[in-house]
Write an enzyme that holds these catalytic residues in place. Sequence first.
Site, PDB file in Angstrom:
ATOM      1  N   SER A   1       3.700  -2.649  10.351  1.00 27.52           N
ATOM      2  CA  SER A   1       5.259  -2.591  10.373  1.00 27.52           C
ATOM      3  C   SER A   1       6.112  -3.993  10.010  1.00 27.52           C
ATOM      4  O   SER A   1       6.762  -4.404  10.335  1.00 27.52           O
ATOM      5  CB  SER A   1       5.684  -2.373  11.750  1.00 27.52           C
ATOM      6  OG  SER A   1       5.283  -0.911  12.022  1.00 27.52           O
TER       7      SER A   1
ATOM      8  N   ASN B   1       0.858  -1.244  -0.140  1.00 31.35           N
ATOM      9  CA  ASN B   1      -0.122  -0.067  -0.080  1.00 31.35           C
ATOM     10  C   ASN B   1       0.866   1.135   0.190  1.00 31.35           C
ATOM     11  O   ASN B   1       1.478   1.518   1.002  1.00 31.35           O
ATOM     12  CB  ASN B   1      -0.856  -0.214   1.276  1.00 31.35           C
ATOM     13  CG  ASN B   1      -1.652   1.412   1.618  1.00 31.35           C
ATOM     14  OD1 ASN B   1      -1.762   2.164   0.606  1.00 31.35           O
ATOM     15  ND2 ASN B   1      -2.380   1.397   2.574  1.00 31.35           N
ATOM     16  N   TRP B   2       0.972   1.784  -1.039  1.00 31.57           N
ATOM     17  CA  TRP B   2       1.933   3.064  -1.245  1.00 31.57           C
ATOM     18  C   TRP B   2       1.355   4.234  -0.658  1.00 31.57           C
ATOM     19  O   TRP B   2       2.107   5.300  -0.328  1.00 31.57           O
ATOM     20  CB  TRP B   2       2.196   3.407  -2.711  1.00 31.57           C
ATOM     21  CG  TRP B   2       3.360   2.402  -3.274  1.00 31.57           C
ATOM     22  CD1 TRP B   2       3.821   1.337  -2.723  1.00 31.57           C
ATOM     23  CD2 TRP B   2       3.620   2.412  -4.571  1.00 31.57           C
ATOM     24  NE1 TRP B   2       4.855   0.730  -3.625  1.00 31.57           N
ATOM     25  CE2 TRP B   2       4.811   1.223  -4.825  1.00 31.57           C
ATOM     26  CE3 TRP B   2       3.405   3.363  -5.804  1.00 31.57           C
ATOM     27  CZ2 TRP B   2       5.285   1.226  -6.004  1.00 31.57           C
ATOM     28  CZ3 TRP B   2       4.208   3.052  -6.785  1.00 31.57           C
ATOM     29  CH2 TRP B   2       5.090   1.941  -7.133  1.00 31.57           C
ATOM     30  N   LYS B   3       0.010   4.373   0.023  1.00 30.38           N
ATOM     31  CA  LYS B   3      -0.627   5.388   0.508  1.00 30.38           C
ATOM     32  C   LYS B   3      -0.367   6.529  -0.483  1.00 30.38           C
ATOM     33  O   LYS B   3      -0.276   6.689  -1.647  1.00 30.38           O
ATOM     34  CB  LYS B   3       0.152   5.404   2.003  1.00 30.38           C
ATOM     35  CG  LYS B   3      -0.073   4.192   2.793  1.00 30.38           C
ATOM     36  CD  LYS B   3       0.051   4.512   4.228  1.00 30.38           C
ATOM     37  CE  LYS B   3       0.067   2.986   4.825  1.00 30.38           C
ATOM     38  NZ  LYS B   3       0.185   3.054   6.268  1.00 30.38           N
TER      39      LYS B   3
ATOM     40  N   GLU C   1      -4.899  -5.482  10.761  1.00 25.09           N
ATOM     41  CA  GLU C   1      -3.808  -4.428  11.077  1.00 25.09           C
ATOM     42  C   GLU C   1      -4.254  -3.738  12.235  1.00 25.09           C
ATOM     43  O   GLU C   1      -5.062  -2.834  12.488  1.00 25.09           O
ATOM     44  CB  GLU C   1      -3.952  -3.205   9.796  1.00 25.09           C
ATOM     45  CG  GLU C   1      -3.626  -3.782   8.373  1.00 25.09           C
ATOM     46  CD  GLU C   1      -3.314  -2.905   7.441  1.00 25.09           C
ATOM     47  OE1 GLU C   1      -2.085  -3.018   6.863  1.00 25.09           O
ATOM     48  OE2 GLU C   1      -3.966  -1.847   7.250  1.00 25.09           O
TER      49      GLU C   1
ATOM     50  N   HIS D   1      -9.088   1.014   5.208  1.00 19.70           N
ATOM     51  CA  HIS D   1      -8.105   1.102   6.054  1.00 19.70           C
ATOM     52  C   HIS D   1      -8.006   1.999   7.267  1.00 19.70           C
ATOM     53  O   HIS D   1      -9.015   2.860   7.080  1.00 19.70           O
ATOM     54  CB  HIS D   1      -6.916   1.718   5.009  1.00 19.70           C
ATOM     55  CG  HIS D   1      -5.394   1.789   5.606  1.00 19.70           C
ATOM     56  ND1 HIS D   1      -5.062   2.720   6.510  1.00 19.70           N
ATOM     57  CD2 HIS D   1      -4.577   0.941   5.320  1.00 19.70           C
ATOM     58  CE1 HIS D   1      -4.013   2.436   6.806  1.00 19.70           C
ATOM     59  NE2 HIS D   1      -3.519   1.247   6.175  1.00 19.70           N
TER      60      HIS D   1
ATOM     61  N   GLY E   1       2.900  -1.236   4.306  1.00 16.62           N
ATOM     62  CA  GLY E   1       3.226   0.044   4.068  1.00 16.62           C
ATOM     63  C   GLY E   1       4.368   0.463   3.476  1.00 16.62           C
ATOM     64  O   GLY E   1       5.190   0.545   2.536  1.00 16.62           O
ATOM     65  N   GLY E   2       5.321   0.958   4.541  1.00 11.31           N
ATOM     66  CA  GLY E   2       6.433   1.691   4.590  1.00 11.31           C
ATOM     67  C   GLY E   2       7.677   0.713   3.528  1.00 11.31           C
ATOM     68  O   GLY E   2       8.149   1.075   2.529  1.00 11.31           O
TER      69      GLY E   2
ATOM     70  N   GLY F   1       2.939   1.735  10.792  1.00  6.25           N
ATOM     71  CA  GLY F   1       3.848   3.051  10.793  1.00  6.25           C
ATOM     72  C   GLY F   1       4.515   3.061  11.736  1.00  6.25           C
ATOM     73  O   GLY F   1       4.968   4.311  11.996  1.00  6.25           O
TER      74      GLY F   1
ATOM     75  N   GLU G   1      -6.519   4.305   8.293  1.00  5.40           N
ATOM     76  CA  GLU G   1      -6.422   5.801   8.051  1.00  5.40           C
ATOM     77  C   GLU G   1      -7.547   6.487   7.506  1.00  5.40           C
ATOM     78  O   GLU G   1      -7.967   7.759   7.429  1.00  5.40           O
ATOM     79  CB  GLU G   1      -5.001   5.937   7.241  1.00  5.40           C
ATOM     80  CG  GLU G   1      -3.923   5.533   7.767  1.00  5.40           C
ATOM     81  CD  GLU G   1      -2.513   5.132   7.308  1.00  5.40           C
ATOM     82  OE1 GLU G   1      -2.427   5.481   5.817  1.00  5.40           O
ATOM     83  OE2 GLU G   1      -1.552   4.818   7.811  1.00  5.40           O
TER      84      GLU G   1
HETATM   85  P1  PGA Z   1       3.269   0.102   7.681  1.00  3.41           P
HETATM   86  O1  PGA Z   1       1.547   0.168   7.147  1.00  3.41           O
HETATM   87  O2  PGA Z   1       3.714  -1.431   6.989  1.00  3.41           O
HETATM   88  O3  PGA Z   1       3.983   1.160   7.220  1.00  3.41           O
HETATM   89  O4  PGA Z   1       3.397  -0.242   9.315  1.00  3.41           O
HETATM   90  C1  PGA Z   1       0.779  -1.008   7.091  1.00  3.41           C
HETATM   91  C2  PGA Z   1      -0.638  -0.412   6.497  1.00  3.41           C
HETATM   92  O5  PGA Z   1      -0.856   0.694   6.739  1.00  3.41           O
HETATM   93  O6  PGA Z   1      -1.124  -1.197   5.576  1.00  3.41           O
END
Ligand code: PGA
Length: 238
Positions: free
Chosen positions: A198, A12-14, A160, A94, A219-220, A166, A96
Amino acid sequence: MRQTLRPLIAANWKMHGDLSWTSKPSDFAAIYPASERGHLDVLICPPATLLASMNDGVLLGGQDCHAAVSGAHTGDVSAEMLKDAGATYVIIGHSERRARGDTNADVNAKAIAATRAGLIPIICVGETENERDAGQAETVVSDQIRASVPDIEAYVIAYEPVWAIGTGKTATPKDVDDMHNAIRAQVGPTVQLLYGGSVKPANATELLALKNVDGALIGGAGLDMESLAAIARAAPKP
Ligand code: PGA
């Protein structure tokens, strides 16, 4: 015994990436050729602006969608538009997005929209740190699943924990194992269950080896193709 569902490794590149990133799928394929990964699916969910321009090499998905096909919804993207731009999956609910107002009912409606458009929804659930500390993690997640998942055939669940996204904090393998076993009992044997929060090359092998973990939502560590490939290589071969 380990699960036998096909692993799904999803990045997920956000809100990251410009047009120069559209070659990353082919970079990924150069690092980890498709001929060596017939046992798993690799998915990148870039910002909607990049979707239609992305190179070949991996599957593509959206990060959210509106429930309607089209209409006066400034700033939104429909599932049909994502499909038209090359998506096969879409992330829904998600944390977020939930933090910005998406309710379980919204997530449910978006998952129906995804199915209508021919996309597979990746429905995200997860407890906050306070909920975990209060011993409510499994109840919160099972309530979210009950309310967010419509009566559809094909979907993926991403567990998640909000406090692990993150932050560099990962749930312990025991926490993930317990939660995924509970989710498996709720949704049955055919739904792929991803862990997110993470995930990185250093912890992927241990997490992906768990019985009811069928992949990861990243994510990251999914912004860099070397690290995404290292995570994908950690997925067990059936
Ligand atoms: P993260 O994000 O790997 O940076 O913790 C995961 C996500 O939000 O899907």
